[in-house]
Scaffold this motif. Structure first.
Motif, PDB file in Angstrom:
ATOM      1  N   GLY A 198       1.119  -0.969   0.186  1.00  0.00           N
ATOM      2  CA  GLY A 198      -0.344  -0.283  -0.212  1.00  0.00           C
ATOM      3  C   GLY A 198       0.749   1.663   0.027  1.00  0.00           C
ATOM      4  N   GLU A 209      -0.872   5.927   4.864  1.00  0.00           N
ATOM      5  CA  GLU A 209      -1.887   4.405   4.898  1.00  0.00           C
ATOM      6  C   GLU A 209      -1.570   4.146   6.320  1.00  0.00           C
ATOM      7  OE1 GLU A 209      -4.339   4.599   0.567  1.00  0.00           O
ATOM      8  OE2 GLU A 209      -2.808   2.479   1.328  1.00  0.00           O
ATOM      9  N   ARG A 236      -3.193  -1.722   1.330  1.00  0.00           N
ATOM     10  CA  ARG A 236      -4.032  -1.843   0.044  1.00  0.00           C
ATOM     11  C   ARG A 236      -4.586  -3.172  -0.497  1.00  0.00           C
ATOM     12  NH1 ARG A 236      -5.250   2.833  -3.261  1.00  0.00           N
ATOM     13  NH2 ARG A 236      -4.721   4.690  -1.799  1.00  0.00           N
ATOM     14  N   ARG A 237      -3.785  -3.911  -0.337  1.00  0.00           N
ATOM     15  CA  ARG A 237      -3.517  -5.562  -1.033  1.00  0.00           C
ATOM     16  C   ARG A 237      -2.523  -6.586  -0.188  1.00  0.00           C
ATOM     17  NH1 ARG A 237      -4.358  -1.808  -4.868  1.00  0.00           N
ATOM     18  NH2 ARG A 237      -5.913  -2.279  -5.958  1.00  0.00           N
ATOM     19  N   GLU A 279      -7.999  -7.737  -1.488  1.00  0.00           N
ATOM     20  CA  GLU A 279      -7.731  -6.233  -0.691  1.00  0.00           C
ATOM     21  C   GLU A 279      -8.004  -6.267   0.527  1.00  0.00           C
ATOM     22  OE1 GLU A 279      -8.604  -3.640  -3.562  1.00  0.00           O
ATOM     23  OE2 GLU A 279      -7.821  -4.567  -4.885  1.00  0.00           O
TER      24      GLU A 279
END
Length: 131
Positions: free
Chosen positions: A59, A63, A67-68, A83
């Motif tokens: 990611g 953050e 993200r994945r 995800e």
């Protein structure tokens, strides 16, 4: 969707006995990579145990969550990219941390570090073997 190409990233740091949510896992190695993407920094964490790939998560550093991610199954290779953050649980023997398990997209658990224990999980496709 495919795994990040680590050749496009620069090594950032390596952590031995890496942790998940504050619990150190002896033998778990985490290699972190980064690259600039405009005004953001992309990050990849590659986790291995005993030299065997276990997990990649990626990611952006700004953050809070991944993200994945993708799980590496010992006999089936990299599983599909999923995800969000991986579902990980620490494996203990009494009070001692002896490994970890990561859930694959189809719901089975891949275990890294703990010794083999035959049982019902083995018939469901879970992997319970030392690496």
């Amino acid at each position: 969707m495919s795994l990040p190409d680590l050749a496009a990233y620069a090594p950032h740091r390596t952590v031995t006995d890496a942790d998940f949510e504050g619990t150190a896992v002896p033998g778990l190695r985490a290699d972190f990579y980064r690259r600039a993407e405009g005004d953001r920094t992309a990050s990849v964490g590659r986790y291995s145990y005993g030299g065997r790939e276990v997990l990649m998560a990626w990611g952006y550093v700004d953050e809070e969550h991944c993200r994945r991610h993708a799980v590496h199954h010992p006999s089936r290779g990299w599983q599909p990219v999923t995800e969000g953050c991986p579902d990980v649980r620490v494996v203990r023997s009494g009070e001692q941390v002896v490994g970890l398990e990561v859930r694959t997209p189809e719901g089975s658990w891949v275990r890294a570090g703990a010794t083999f224990r035959p049982g019902p999980a083995d018939q469901s496709g879970d992997v319970s073997m030392p690496v």
